[in-house]
Design an enzyme around this catalytic site. Structure first.
Site, mmCIF file in Angstrom:
data_model
loop_
_atom_site.group_PDB
_atom_site.id
_atom_site.type_symbol
_atom_site.label_atom_id
_atom_site.label_comp_id
_atom_site.label_asym_id
_atom_site.label_seq_id
_atom_site.Cartn_x
_atom_site.Cartn_y
_atom_site.Cartn_z
ATOM 1 N N GLU A 1 73.011 28.275 119.488
ATOM 2 C CA GLU A 1 74.216 28.710 118.789
ATOM 3 C C GLU A 1 74.844 29.886 119.536
ATOM 4 O OE1 GLU A 1 73.739 30.830 115.020
ATOM 5 O OE2 GLU A 1 75.328 29.579 114.199
ATOM 6 N N CYS B 1 79.158 29.618 110.830
ATOM 7 C CA CYS B 1 77.931 28.822 110.941
ATOM 8 C C CYS B 1 78.271 27.354 111.166
ATOM 9 C CB CYS B 1 77.096 28.999 109.678
ATOM 10 S SG CYS B 1 78.038 28.676 108.194
ATOM 11 N N GLY C 1 71.065 34.713 110.873
ATOM 12 C CA GLY C 1 70.605 34.012 112.061
ATOM 13 C C GLY C 1 69.208 33.423 111.862
ATOM 14 N N GLU D 1 70.310 30.084 104.516
ATOM 15 C CA GLU D 1 71.482 29.454 105.130
ATOM 16 C C GLU D 1 71.559 30.022 106.533
ATOM 17 O OE1 GLU D 1 73.242 27.149 103.776
ATOM 18 O OE2 GLU D 1 72.742 27.318 101.658
ATOM 19 N N LEU D 2 71.217 29.188 107.517
ATOM 20 C CA LEU D 2 71.079 29.720 108.880
ATOM 21 C C LEU D 2 72.171 29.157 109.794
ATOM 22 C CD1 LEU D 2 67.195 29.462 108.921
ATOM 23 C CD2 LEU D 2 68.605 31.418 108.273
ATOM 24 N N LYS E 1 72.121 43.137 99.953
ATOM 25 C CA LYS E 1 72.114 43.891 101.201
ATOM 26 C C LYS E 1 73.096 43.226 102.170
ATOM 27 C CE LYS E 1 70.371 44.246 105.473
ATOM 28 N NZ LYS E 1 71.564 44.797 105.957
ATOM 29 N N TRP F 1 77.589 39.148 108.822
ATOM 30 C CA TRP F 1 78.868 39.852 108.989
ATOM 31 C C TRP F 1 80.078 38.924 109.054
ATOM 32 C CZ3 TRP F 1 80.491 37.767 113.472
ATOM 33 C CH2 TRP F 1 79.562 37.517 114.497
ATOM 34 N N ASN F 2 79.888 37.625 109.154
ATOM 35 C CA ASN F 2 81.056 36.812 109.484
ATOM 36 C C ASN F 2 81.983 36.505 108.302
ATOM 37 O OD1 ASN F 2 78.860 35.121 108.728
ATOM 38 N ND2 ASN F 2 80.075 33.368 109.331
HETATM 39 P P1 NAD Z 1 71.514 38.374 111.203
HETATM 40 O O1 NAD Z 1 70.400 37.425 110.969
HETATM 41 O O2 NAD Z 1 71.436 39.290 112.346
HETATM 42 O O3 NAD Z 1 71.737 39.297 109.920
HETATM 43 C C1 NAD Z 1 71.954 38.745 108.637
HETATM 44 C C2 NAD Z 1 71.518 39.759 107.611
HETATM 45 O O4 NAD Z 1 70.109 39.878 107.652
HETATM 46 C C3 NAD Z 1 72.065 41.168 107.834
HETATM 47 O O5 NAD Z 1 72.353 41.750 106.582
HETATM 48 C C4 NAD Z 1 70.899 41.870 108.500
HETATM 49 O O6 NAD Z 1 70.898 43.256 108.358
HETATM 50 C C5 NAD Z 1 69.732 41.233 107.770
HETATM 51 N N1 NAD Z 1 68.467 41.292 108.476
HETATM 52 C C6 NAD Z 1 68.259 41.326 109.808
HETATM 53 N N2 NAD Z 1 66.937 41.345 110.058
HETATM 54 C C7 NAD Z 1 66.302 41.310 108.861
HETATM 55 C C8 NAD Z 1 64.950 41.289 108.453
HETATM 56 N N3 NAD Z 1 63.955 41.319 109.337
HETATM 57 N N4 NAD Z 1 64.660 41.235 107.149
HETATM 58 C C9 NAD Z 1 65.649 41.166 106.238
HETATM 59 N N5 NAD Z 1 66.950 41.209 106.551
HETATM 60 C C10 NAD Z 1 67.277 41.265 107.856
HETATM 61 O O7 NAD Z 1 72.816 37.460 111.261
HETATM 62 P P2 NAD Z 1 74.282 37.925 111.599
HETATM 63 O O8 NAD Z 1 74.340 38.193 113.071
HETATM 64 O O9 NAD Z 1 74.734 38.989 110.649
HETATM 65 O O10 NAD Z 1 75.108 36.607 111.239
HETATM 66 C C11 NAD Z 1 75.267 35.564 112.115
HETATM 67 C C12 NAD Z 1 74.318 34.439 111.809
HETATM 68 O O11 NAD Z 1 74.453 34.024 110.455
HETATM 69 C C13 NAD Z 1 74.589 33.217 112.633
HETATM 70 O O12 NAD Z 1 73.404 32.667 113.142
HETATM 71 C C14 NAD Z 1 75.233 32.260 111.657
HETATM 72 O O13 NAD Z 1 75.129 30.916 111.996
HETATM 73 C C15 NAD Z 1 74.531 32.600 110.409
HETATM 74 N N6 NAD Z 1 75.341 32.161 109.255
HETATM 75 C C16 NAD Z 1 74.943 31.066 108.515
HETATM 76 C C17 NAD Z 1 75.720 30.601 107.470
HETATM 77 C C18 NAD Z 1 75.319 29.420 106.635
HETATM 78 O O14 NAD Z 1 75.795 29.320 105.510
HETATM 79 N N7 NAD Z 1 74.480 28.518 107.109
HETATM 80 C C19 NAD Z 1 76.898 31.248 107.156
HETATM 81 C C20 NAD Z 1 77.288 32.328 107.924
HETATM 82 C C21 NAD Z 1 76.491 32.778 108.963
#
Ligand code: NAD
Length: 498
Positions: A391, A290, A235, A256-257, A181, A157-158
């Protein structure tokens, strides 16, 4: 920029058609500044995932896209970039309303996103194989690089549009088809983007969007046998689940986490610049990036002076309506994240860290009902504390002192993550040494938070697998094929390997 006032209802985009989700259900997307729903998003499920993967599969396996010349693919990408530039104001407003990021930042991002489509559009017809001067007689051997297939692109979402772009531009340039998605918290801008995909003239099924929740949409998508590759940003926990699913049938995977990136400030640094860089690393985008530089490692000899200057600048941050040009720090995007940041602040206090700035919800009139948290700084943090290891994904900085350079590198690397690091020094030898010693995918020296379509981006360790951006990114969407052609007369002894 004004907000959309009446509730907007979106549709999903599958096989070039806009439609209702199979369930007929919708869920609300909430404006984080007003803390009020503003849009209805289709609640897709496994049935919609099946339809979207089938559409993407058909577009990949046969039809116009499958036989399209790469130069034409490149033109389509560039056309999409032009349309995004044309609609940048509108797209930026939607993004701000959906995720609360500053309009000023989003307008900048939307002005920059077309460059990804331009750059990767340019690469589409430069995917070249090679001829191998093979060590066997009468044999012509060459490689070609082919699109990996149907890609599941899952975004957080960010920064929904930017992070989708990082996947879509190289994947499309490579010739893949895609099911996107977006996060359930911020789906609107990705659906808006599909209107432009349609207008640009991409064949039906090349891009599809299914909206909804991780278990209902993300899991069926990542376990779907029709998907060849998953490109995931999110995440660490979700990334681990996605990797398990990918392993079932060896889908290609980029992750990308998260991060817990360190900013190292050495005694010879220009302190005023370093203060600005550290502020930008942790309070820009309300720390919801991130690459947040959430650990400040500062040399003991300048610790107090630096902290005083830092607090002085951070205290002036103007909070409020993210649509306003005056605002510097906006709200937290989601209510669960707001609660999580507050609980991390309590955790830091309980661990014995000293809160020297903020540490509470922002009760300022200009923040209205939004989910605002004061820019927060903890001093006297030990790197082993959870606040220094986990984090937060919010405006919370941990300050840790060091005496020796080696100690600074060891502290910076003592993290499960390795996404980025910032180094503040005027000593070139120190800058190069730091760049070598730090275990992270991006090292910024005397700058922070710079990204480009030309530069590879990704993480070491738990911060991910693979790279987005730059020429490396397109490789993540290609398979290498090696072709052997024998032009000799007689096939040799069939019982012996050639
Ligand atoms: P999240 O992991 O909760 O969700 C990310 C996406 O994954 C959403 O679309 C969500 O619906 C989906 N998702 C959740 N569970 C799933 C599953 N079991 N199977 C498949 N898809 C699933 O993350 P968030 O809260 O939306 O975003 C924040 C996180 O993203 C932070 O940890 C941040 O560091 C990371 N992030 C990383 C980068 C990077 O480039 N390294 C960039 C931006 C954000």
């Amino acid at each position: 920029m004004s907000r959309i006032q009446s509730m907007k209802k979106y549709q999903c985009f599958i096989g070039g058609c806009w439609g209702e989700p199979a369930s007929g259900d919708y869920f609300e997307s909430v404006d984080p500044f007003l803390a009020k729903p503003w849009a209805l998003i289709p609640r897709c499920d496994a049935r919609d995932v099946d339809a979207a993967v089938a559409a993407a599969r058909t577009a990949f396996d046969r039809g116009e896209w499958a036989s399209m010349h790469p130069s034409r693919r490149g033109q389509l990408l560039r056309r999409l970039g032009e349309l995004i530039a044309r609609d940048a104001d509108r797209l930026a407003s939607v993004e701000v309303q959906d995720n609360g990021k500053l309009y000023a930042e989003m307008r900048g991002q939307l002005g920059y996103i077309p460059h990804w489509f331009d750059y990767f559009g340019g690469l589409a017809d430069k995917i070249e194989g090679s001829v191998i001067p093979i060590d066997k007689p009468d044999m012509f051997t060459f490689t070609s690089h082919e699109p990996v297939g149907v890609v599941a692109a899952i975004t957080p979402w960010n920064s929904p549009l930017l992070l989708a772009t990082w996947k879509l531009a190289p994947a499309l340039a490579a010739g893949c088809t895609i099911v996107v998605k977006p996060s359930e918290f911020t789906s609107a801008s990705t659906l808006e983007l599909m209107k432009l995909v349609d207008e640009a003239g991409f064949p039906a099924g090349v891009l599809n969007v299914v909206t909804g929740f991780g278990p209902e949409v993300g899991e069926p998508l990542t376990s779907h046998p029709g998907i060849d590759k998953i490109a995931f940003t999110g995440g660490e926990g979700s990334g681990r689940r996605v990797a398990h699913k990918a392993a079932q049938n060896f889908k290609r995977l980029t992750l990308e986490l998260g991060g817990k990136s360190a900013q190292l400030v050495f005694p010879d640094a220009d302190l005023d610049n370093a203060v600005k860089g550290v502020v930008s690393g942790i309070f820009a985008a309300t720390g919801q990036t991130c690459i947040a530089g959430s650990r400040l490692l500062v040399h003991d000899s300048i610790h107090n002076e630096f902290l005083d200057k830092f607090i002085e600048l951070a205290s002036t941050a103007r909070m409020g309506d993210p649509m306003s040009a005056e605002t510097q720090v906006g709200p937290i995007t989601t209510q669960p994240q707001y609660q999580r940041v507050l609980s991390c602040i309590e955790m830091a206090r309980a661990e014995g860290a000293e809160c020297v700035l903020g540490g509470k919800p922002a009760a300022r009139p200009e923040c209205g009902d939004g989910w605002f948290i004061e820019p927060t700084v903890f001093a006297n943090v030990s790197n082993s504390m959870r606040i220094a290891q986990e984090e937060v994904f919010g405006p919370v900085l941990s300050v840790i002192g060091f005496r020796e350079d080696d100690e600074a590198y060891a502290l910076a690397n003592d993290s499960p993550y390795g996404l980025a690091a910032g180094v503040w020094t005027n000593d070139q030898r120190r800058a190069f040494t730091a760049a070598k010693r730090l275990r992270a995918g991006t090292i910024w020296t005397n700058t922070y938070r710079a990204v480009s379509y030309m530069a590879p981006f990704g993480g070491f360790k738990n911060s991910g697998i693979g790279r987005e951006g730059g020429q490396e990114a397109i490789q993540e969407y290609l398979e290498t094929k090696c072709v052997w052609m024998f032009y000799g007369k007689d096939v040799s002894n069939p019982f012996v390997m050639r």
